[in-house]
Motif scaffolding. Structure first.
Motif, PDB file in Angstrom:
ATOM      1  N   LEU A 183      38.523  37.034  42.639  1.00  0.00           N
ATOM      2  CA  LEU A 183      37.272  36.369  43.023  1.00  0.00           C
ATOM      3  C   LEU A 183      36.191  36.594  41.979  1.00  0.00           C
ATOM      4  CD1 LEU A 183      37.108  37.222  46.837  1.00  0.00           C
ATOM      5  CD2 LEU A 183      37.680  35.010  45.794  1.00  0.00           C
ATOM      6  N   ARG A 184      36.020  37.820  41.567  1.00  0.00           N
ATOM      7  CA  ARG A 184      34.928  38.165  40.643  1.00  0.00           C
ATOM      8  C   ARG A 184      35.242  37.796  39.189  1.00  0.00           C
ATOM      9  NH1 ARG A 184      30.842  40.989  42.555  1.00  0.00           N
ATOM     10  NH2 ARG A 184      30.399  41.961  40.551  1.00  0.00           N
ATOM     11  N   ASP A 185      36.452  38.109  38.718  1.00  0.00           N
ATOM     12  CA  ASP A 185      36.766  37.942  37.302  1.00  0.00           C
ATOM     13  C   ASP A 185      37.260  36.542  36.939  1.00  0.00           C
ATOM     14  OD1 ASP A 185      36.098  40.625  37.099  1.00  0.00           O
ATOM     15  OD2 ASP A 185      38.186  41.311  37.118  1.00  0.00           O
ATOM     16  N   ASP A 186      38.079  35.953  37.793  1.00  0.00           N
ATOM     17  CA  ASP A 186      38.670  34.652  37.462  1.00  0.00           C
ATOM     18  C   ASP A 186      37.860  33.482  38.015  1.00  0.00           C
ATOM     19  OD1 ASP A 186      40.796  35.965  36.196  1.00  0.00           O
ATOM     20  OD2 ASP A 186      41.960  36.062  38.037  1.00  0.00           O
ATOM     21  N   ILE A 187      37.430  33.591  39.266  1.00  0.00           N
ATOM     22  CA  ILE A 187      36.723  32.478  39.908  1.00  0.00           C
ATOM     23  C   ILE A 187      35.203  32.600  39.743  1.00  0.00           C
ATOM     24  CG2 ILE A 187      36.476  31.162  42.059  1.00  0.00           C
ATOM     25  CD1 ILE A 187      39.214  32.206  42.892  1.00  0.00           C
ATOM     26  N   GLN A 243      43.967  27.599  40.371  1.00  0.00           N
ATOM     27  CA  GLN A 243      45.242  28.028  39.806  1.00  0.00           C
ATOM     28  C   GLN A 243      45.026  29.418  39.210  1.00  0.00           C
ATOM     29  OE1 GLN A 243      48.116  26.365  40.294  1.00  0.00           O
ATOM     30  NE2 GLN A 243      46.795  25.030  41.500  1.00  0.00           N
ATOM     31  N   ILE A 244      45.719  30.388  39.745  1.00  0.00           N
ATOM     32  CA  ILE A 244      45.538  31.778  39.338  1.00  0.00           C
ATOM     33  C   ILE A 244      46.811  32.283  38.662  1.00  0.00           C
ATOM     34  CG2 ILE A 244      45.026  34.122  40.134  1.00  0.00           C
ATOM     35  CD1 ILE A 244      42.705  32.083  40.510  1.00  0.00           C
ATOM     36  N   ALA A 273      31.120  39.233  46.978  1.00  0.00           N
ATOM     37  CA  ALA A 273      31.950  40.381  47.370  1.00  0.00           C
ATOM     38  C   ALA A 273      31.815  41.436  46.281  1.00  0.00           C
ATOM     39  CB  ALA A 273      33.410  39.958  47.533  1.00  0.00           C
ATOM     40  N   LYS A 274      31.484  42.644  46.685  1.00  0.00           N
ATOM     41  CA  LYS A 274      31.205  43.717  45.733  1.00  0.00           C
ATOM     42  C   LYS A 274      32.346  44.734  45.682  1.00  0.00           C
ATOM     43  CE  LYS A 274      26.931  42.374  44.988  1.00  0.00           C
ATOM     44  NZ  LYS A 274      27.044  40.953  44.844  1.00  0.00           N
ATOM     45  N   PHE A 275      32.496  45.363  44.527  1.00  0.00           N
ATOM     46  CA  PHE A 275      33.395  46.501  44.405  1.00  0.00           C
ATOM     47  C   PHE A 275      32.593  47.722  44.833  1.00  0.00           C
ATOM     48  CE2 PHE A 275      35.243  50.196  42.502  1.00  0.00           C
ATOM     49  CZ  PHE A 275      36.600  49.997  42.653  1.00  0.00           C
ATOM     50  N   GLY A 276      33.004  48.327  45.924  1.00  0.00           N
ATOM     51  CA  GLY A 276      32.328  49.529  46.408  1.00  0.00           C
ATOM     52  C   GLY A 276      33.199  50.738  46.123  1.00  0.00           C
ATOM     53  N   PRO A 331      51.056  39.279  41.278  1.00  0.00           N
ATOM     54  CA  PRO A 331      50.932  39.118  42.735  1.00  0.00           C
ATOM     55  C   PRO A 331      50.322  40.325  43.446  1.00  0.00           C
ATOM     56  CG  PRO A 331      53.124  38.474  42.001  1.00  0.00           C
ATOM     57  CD  PRO A 331      52.431  39.076  40.824  1.00  0.00           C
ATOM     58  N   ASP A 332      50.373  41.490  42.811  1.00  0.00           N
ATOM     59  CA  ASP A 332      49.793  42.694  43.400  1.00  0.00           C
ATOM     60  C   ASP A 332      48.303  42.852  43.091  1.00  0.00           C
ATOM     61  OD1 ASP A 332      52.122  43.600  44.654  1.00  0.00           O
ATOM     62  OD2 ASP A 332      52.834  44.540  42.793  1.00  0.00           O
ATOM     63  N   THR A 333      47.746  41.943  42.311  1.00  0.00           N
ATOM     64  CA  THR A 333      46.323  42.017  41.957  1.00  0.00           C
ATOM     65  C   THR A 333      45.474  41.880  43.214  1.00  0.00           C
ATOM     66  OG1 THR A 333      46.768  41.007  39.815  1.00  0.00           O
ATOM     67  CG2 THR A 333      44.482  40.975  40.573  1.00  0.00           C
TER      68      THR A 333
END
Length: 169
Positions: free
Chosen positions: A25-29, A12-13, A34-37, A17-19
């Motif tokens: 994936l990284r902050d909530d889950i 449940q997020i 998966a990396k921020f490049g 919707p534009d996020t």
């Protein structure tokens, strides 16, 4: 509030919707493969699979993911039981810094799901969007071919077991 299916589990997020998917994936889950490049969809470090297709999660908004299945590298296998693509990349030592490798593995996984025996040219074309400075490109190519063989062997093994146990189609 939306339900996001990641690696077979519903989450449940509560986010705009534009996020971008990568942030969720990284902050909530709390999935970190998966990396921020670049944040612009130009490097491939954030690649995940959505409904069988390789997707750049840094430029994919949540609003496009309702009812879709998201798979991250964490969803393919574990340390104790790595997926064929993970095992192949380890066996071929196809990474140096490792920053881009998760994205490459996900794109290679998507390729192997649609084309189980790709040529060198097909692998190169599929991995072209990924920026990598490690210099292990030949090892990466070998790893994708090895993963294809491992996947084929696993498929043959399960078919053989099904025949032996009388549950083959």
């Amino acid at each position: 509030m939306m339900t996001l299916k990641v690696n077979g589990h519903d989450h449940q997020i509560d986010a705009d919707p534009d996020t971008p998917l990568l942030y969720v994936l990284r902050d909530d889950i709390k999935l970190n493969a998966a990396k921020f490049g670049c944040g612009l969809g130009q490097c491939g470090a954030c690649t995940v699979i959505v409904d069988g297709k390789a997707v750049l999660s840094c430029v994919t908004p949540l609003l496009l993911l309702e009812g879709k299945q998201v798979t991250t590298l964490e969803g393919l296998g574990t340390i104790d039981a790595p997926a064929p693509i993970q095992r192949a990349f380890m066996e071929e030592q196809a990474a140096q810094c490792g920053y881009c490798i998760a994205g490459m593995m996900m794109r290679a996984q998507a390729l192997l799901q649609k084309n189980p025996k790709p040529t060198d040219a097909q692998i190169r074309a599929e991995l072209e969007p990924h920026l990598c400075r490690c210099g292990t490109h030949m090892r990466i190519l070998r790893a994708v071919h090895r993963a294809a063989r491992l996947m084929d062997t696993a498929e043959l093994s399960s078919t053989t077991q099904a025949i032996v146990h009388g549950s083959a189609p």
